[in-house]
Design a protein around this motif. Structure first.
Motif, PDB file in Angstrom:
ATOM      1  N   ASP A 240      -0.584 -12.925  -2.336  1.00  0.00           N
ATOM      2  CA  ASP A 240      -1.387 -14.134  -2.291  1.00  0.00           C
ATOM      3  C   ASP A 240      -2.178 -14.115  -3.597  1.00  0.00           C
ATOM      4  O   ASP A 240      -2.958 -13.193  -3.842  1.00  0.00           O
ATOM      5  CB  ASP A 240      -2.321 -14.111  -1.076  1.00  0.00           C
ATOM      6  CG  ASP A 240      -3.133 -15.379  -0.930  1.00  0.00           C
ATOM      7  OD1 ASP A 240      -3.506 -15.991  -1.960  1.00  0.00           O
ATOM      8  OD2 ASP A 240      -3.408 -15.758   0.226  1.00  0.00           O
ATOM      9  N   PHE A 241      -1.961 -15.115  -4.443  1.00  0.00           N
ATOM     10  CA  PHE A 241      -2.560 -15.098  -5.774  1.00  0.00           C
ATOM     11  C   PHE A 241      -4.075 -15.242  -5.768  1.00  0.00           C
ATOM     12  O   PHE A 241      -4.707 -15.186  -6.813  1.00  0.00           O
ATOM     13  CB  PHE A 241      -1.913 -16.155  -6.665  1.00  0.00           C
ATOM     14  CG  PHE A 241      -0.480 -15.840  -7.029  1.00  0.00           C
ATOM     15  CD1 PHE A 241       0.021 -14.550  -6.957  1.00  0.00           C
ATOM     16  CD2 PHE A 241       0.372 -16.843  -7.439  1.00  0.00           C
ATOM     17  CE1 PHE A 241       1.335 -14.252  -7.296  1.00  0.00           C
ATOM     18  CE2 PHE A 241       1.686 -16.571  -7.786  1.00  0.00           C
ATOM     19  CZ  PHE A 241       2.159 -15.269  -7.718  1.00  0.00           C
ATOM     20  N   ASN A 242      -4.672 -15.391  -4.590  1.00  0.00           N
ATOM     21  CA  ASN A 242      -6.125 -15.384  -4.488  1.00  0.00           C
ATOM     22  C   ASN A 242      -6.683 -13.962  -4.454  1.00  0.00           C
ATOM     23  O   ASN A 242      -7.899 -13.775  -4.471  1.00  0.00           O
ATOM     24  CB  ASN A 242      -6.580 -16.128  -3.229  1.00  0.00           C
ATOM     25  CG  ASN A 242      -6.307 -17.612  -3.332  1.00  0.00           C
ATOM     26  OD1 ASN A 242      -6.762 -18.261  -4.260  1.00  0.00           O
ATOM     27  ND2 ASN A 242      -5.542 -18.138  -2.399  1.00  0.00           N
ATOM     28  N   PHE A 243      -5.789 -12.974  -4.375  1.00  0.00           N
ATOM     29  CA  PHE A 243      -6.190 -11.573  -4.310  1.00  0.00           C
ATOM     30  C   PHE A 243      -5.617 -10.826  -5.505  1.00  0.00           C
ATOM     31  O   PHE A 243      -4.552 -11.184  -6.005  1.00  0.00           O
ATOM     32  CB  PHE A 243      -5.697 -10.942  -3.000  1.00  0.00           C
ATOM     33  CG  PHE A 243      -6.326 -11.563  -1.780  1.00  0.00           C
ATOM     34  CD1 PHE A 243      -7.528 -11.089  -1.284  1.00  0.00           C
ATOM     35  CD2 PHE A 243      -5.716 -12.627  -1.136  1.00  0.00           C
ATOM     36  CE1 PHE A 243      -8.112 -11.668  -0.160  1.00  0.00           C
ATOM     37  CE2 PHE A 243      -6.287 -13.218  -0.016  1.00  0.00           C
ATOM     38  CZ  PHE A 243      -7.496 -12.736   0.469  1.00  0.00           C
ATOM     39  N   PRO A 244      -6.285  -9.757  -5.955  1.00  0.00           N
ATOM     40  CA  PRO A 244      -5.852  -9.065  -7.172  1.00  0.00           C
ATOM     41  C   PRO A 244      -4.551  -8.267  -7.039  1.00  0.00           C
ATOM     42  O   PRO A 244      -3.901  -7.993  -8.044  1.00  0.00           O
ATOM     43  CB  PRO A 244      -7.022  -8.140  -7.494  1.00  0.00           C
ATOM     44  CG  PRO A 244      -7.729  -7.938  -6.193  1.00  0.00           C
ATOM     45  CD  PRO A 244      -7.520  -9.204  -5.417  1.00  0.00           C
ATOM     46  N   ALA A 245      -4.177  -7.896  -5.831  1.00  0.00           N
ATOM     47  CA  ALA A 245      -2.975  -7.069  -5.657  1.00  0.00           C
ATOM     48  C   ALA A 245      -2.245  -7.499  -4.385  1.00  0.00           C
ATOM     49  O   ALA A 245      -2.859  -8.046  -3.455  1.00  0.00           O
ATOM     50  CB  ALA A 245      -3.371  -5.593  -5.553  1.00  0.00           C
ATOM     51  N   PRO A 246      -0.930  -7.241  -4.341  1.00  0.00           N
ATOM     52  CA  PRO A 246      -0.170  -7.585  -3.129  1.00  0.00           C
ATOM     53  C   PRO A 246      -0.581  -6.720  -1.940  1.00  0.00           C
ATOM     54  O   PRO A 246      -1.071  -5.607  -2.100  1.00  0.00           O
ATOM     55  CB  PRO A 246       1.280  -7.289  -3.505  1.00  0.00           C
ATOM     56  CG  PRO A 246       1.310  -6.927  -4.923  1.00  0.00           C
ATOM     57  CD  PRO A 246      -0.083  -6.694  -5.389  1.00  0.00           C
ATOM     58  N   PHE A 247      -0.369  -7.251  -0.758  1.00  0.00           N
ATOM     59  CA  PHE A 247      -0.544  -6.495   0.478  1.00  0.00           C
ATOM     60  C   PHE A 247       0.806  -5.886   0.799  1.00  0.00           C
ATOM     61  O   PHE A 247       1.801  -6.593   0.910  1.00  0.00           O
ATOM     62  CB  PHE A 247      -1.012  -7.424   1.608  1.00  0.00           C
ATOM     63  CG  PHE A 247      -2.353  -8.041   1.328  1.00  0.00           C
ATOM     64  CD1 PHE A 247      -3.516  -7.428   1.759  1.00  0.00           C
ATOM     65  CD2 PHE A 247      -2.441  -9.223   0.606  1.00  0.00           C
ATOM     66  CE1 PHE A 247      -4.755  -7.988   1.488  1.00  0.00           C
ATOM     67  CE2 PHE A 247      -3.681  -9.791   0.331  1.00  0.00           C
ATOM     68  CZ  PHE A 247      -4.832  -9.172   0.762  1.00  0.00           C
ATOM     69  N   ARG A 248       0.836  -4.574   0.931  1.00  0.00           N
ATOM     70  CA  ARG A 248       2.105  -3.863   1.149  1.00  0.00           C
ATOM     71  C   ARG A 248       2.121  -3.254   2.537  1.00  0.00           C
ATOM     72  O   ARG A 248       1.242  -2.485   2.882  1.00  0.00           O
ATOM     73  CB  ARG A 248       2.302  -2.788   0.095  1.00  0.00           C
ATOM     74  CG  ARG A 248       2.425  -3.365  -1.301  1.00  0.00           C
ATOM     75  CD  ARG A 248       2.719  -2.290  -2.344  1.00  0.00           C
ATOM     76  NE  ARG A 248       2.791  -2.885  -3.663  1.00  0.00           N
ATOM     77  CZ  ARG A 248       3.861  -3.478  -4.157  1.00  0.00           C
ATOM     78  NH1 ARG A 248       4.960  -3.541  -3.450  1.00  0.00           N
ATOM     79  NH2 ARG A 248       3.833  -4.002  -5.368  1.00  0.00           N
ATOM     80  N   GLY A 249       3.140  -3.630   3.311  1.00  0.00           N
ATOM     81  CA  GLY A 249       3.304  -3.095   4.652  1.00  0.00           C
ATOM     82  C   GLY A 249       2.641  -3.970   5.701  1.00  0.00           C
ATOM     83  O   GLY A 249       1.695  -4.711   5.436  1.00  0.00           O
ATOM     84  N   LYS A 250       3.162  -3.857   6.902  1.00  0.00           N
ATOM     85  CA  LYS A 250       2.709  -4.679   8.015  1.00  0.00           C
ATOM     86  C   LYS A 250       1.235  -4.439   8.370  1.00  0.00           C
ATOM     87  O   LYS A 250       0.515  -5.373   8.714  1.00  0.00           O
ATOM     88  CB  LYS A 250       3.597  -4.411   9.230  1.00  0.00           C
ATOM     89  CG  LYS A 250       3.558  -5.477  10.272  1.00  0.00           C
ATOM     90  CD  LYS A 250       4.655  -5.235  11.305  1.00  0.00           C
ATOM     91  CE  LYS A 250       4.846  -6.424  12.193  1.00  0.00           C
ATOM     92  NZ  LYS A 250       6.000  -6.257  13.076  1.00  0.00           N
ATOM     93  N   ALA A 251       0.774  -3.208   8.263  1.00  0.00           N
ATOM     94  CA  ALA A 251      -0.625  -2.899   8.595  1.00  0.00           C
ATOM     95  C   ALA A 251      -1.582  -3.621   7.650  1.00  0.00           C
ATOM     96  O   ALA A 251      -2.609  -4.154   8.081  1.00  0.00           O
ATOM     97  CB  ALA A 251      -0.865  -1.390   8.554  1.00  0.00           C
ATOM     98  N   ALA A 252      -1.258  -3.668   6.363  1.00  0.00           N
ATOM     99  CA  ALA A 252      -2.106  -4.364   5.393  1.00  0.00           C
ATOM    100  C   ALA A 252      -2.103  -5.867   5.652  1.00  0.00           C
ATOM    101  O   ALA A 252      -3.145  -6.525   5.564  1.00  0.00           O
ATOM    102  CB  ALA A 252      -1.636  -4.069   3.972  1.00  0.00           C
ATOM    103  N   VAL A 253      -0.944  -6.412   6.010  1.00  0.00           N
ATOM    104  CA  VAL A 253      -0.850  -7.839   6.305  1.00  0.00           C
ATOM    105  C   VAL A 253      -1.593  -8.159   7.604  1.00  0.00           C
ATOM    106  O   VAL A 253      -2.255  -9.194   7.709  1.00  0.00           O
ATOM    107  CB  VAL A 253       0.617  -8.296   6.358  1.00  0.00           C
ATOM    108  CG1 VAL A 253       0.748  -9.721   6.860  1.00  0.00           C
ATOM    109  CG2 VAL A 253       1.257  -8.169   4.974  1.00  0.00           C
ATOM    110  N   LYS A 254      -1.551  -7.251   8.556  1.00  0.00           N
ATOM    111  CA  LYS A 254      -2.290  -7.456   9.804  1.00  0.00           C
ATOM    112  C   LYS A 254      -3.786  -7.593   9.514  1.00  0.00           C
ATOM    113  O   LYS A 254      -4.452  -8.493  10.030  1.00  0.00           O
ATOM    114  CB  LYS A 254      -2.047  -6.311  10.781  1.00  0.00           C
ATOM    115  CG  LYS A 254      -2.814  -6.470  12.075  1.00  0.00           C
ATOM    116  CD  LYS A 254      -2.538  -5.352  13.054  1.00  0.00           C
ATOM    117  CE  LYS A 254      -3.304  -5.624  14.349  1.00  0.00           C
ATOM    118  NZ  LYS A 254      -3.015  -4.637  15.374  1.00  0.00           N
TER     119      LYS A 254
END
Length: 135
Positions: free
Chosen positions: A53-67
């Motif tokens: 999500d380009f509103n955040f500095p880094a990607p979310f990796r893995g289901k736990a981070a997306v949760k």
């Protein structure tokens, strides 16, 4: 007297099943987020997802981070804020979307986005494996 020929039916290319399934999965995730159903939205996400999500500095990796992202997002936005898909296109395992945000049924100013979402390989569960969101 001029004779007319019967119209020849036009052939319409069938949408590949993978594309239909990919779009269905993506639409399901958006519907679940709009209902603030984090577990339902996560059911559409692969364990090894990369969610940018380009509103955040880094990607979310893995289901736990997306949760965690989904939980914080759903807790932090009004109940009557929804994401509305304006247009979509798919090819194989990829879906492209344009969307906008509505608040109380009215389009929210300057809240439009573009998403590119890939679904995991057909040999695995049909879940979102890569997503890019740009607002």
């Amino acid at each position: 007297m001029k004779l007319s020929r019967a119209a020849t039916p036009r052939r319409v290319a069938a949408t590949p099943r993978a594309a239909v399934d990919a779009e269905r999965t993506v639409r399901e995730m958006y519907e679940r987020i709009n209902a603030r159903d984090v577990d339902g939205a996560l059911a559409c996400v692969d364990e090894n997802v990369v969610y940018e999500d380009f509103n955040f500095p880094a990607p979310f990796r893995g289901k736990a981070a997306v949760k965690k992202l989904f939980e914080e997002s759903c807790e932090g936005i009004p109940d009557d804020l929804t994401f509305v898909i304006d247009a979509s296109t798919c090819g194989g395992d990829a879906v492209g979307l344009t969307w906008h945000v509505e608040l109380m049924g009215e389009a929210f100013p300057n809240a439009r986005g573009l998403s590119l979402i890939h679904i995991s390989e057909p040999t695995r569960l049909r879940r979102i494996s890569y997503a890019v969101f740009c607002l």
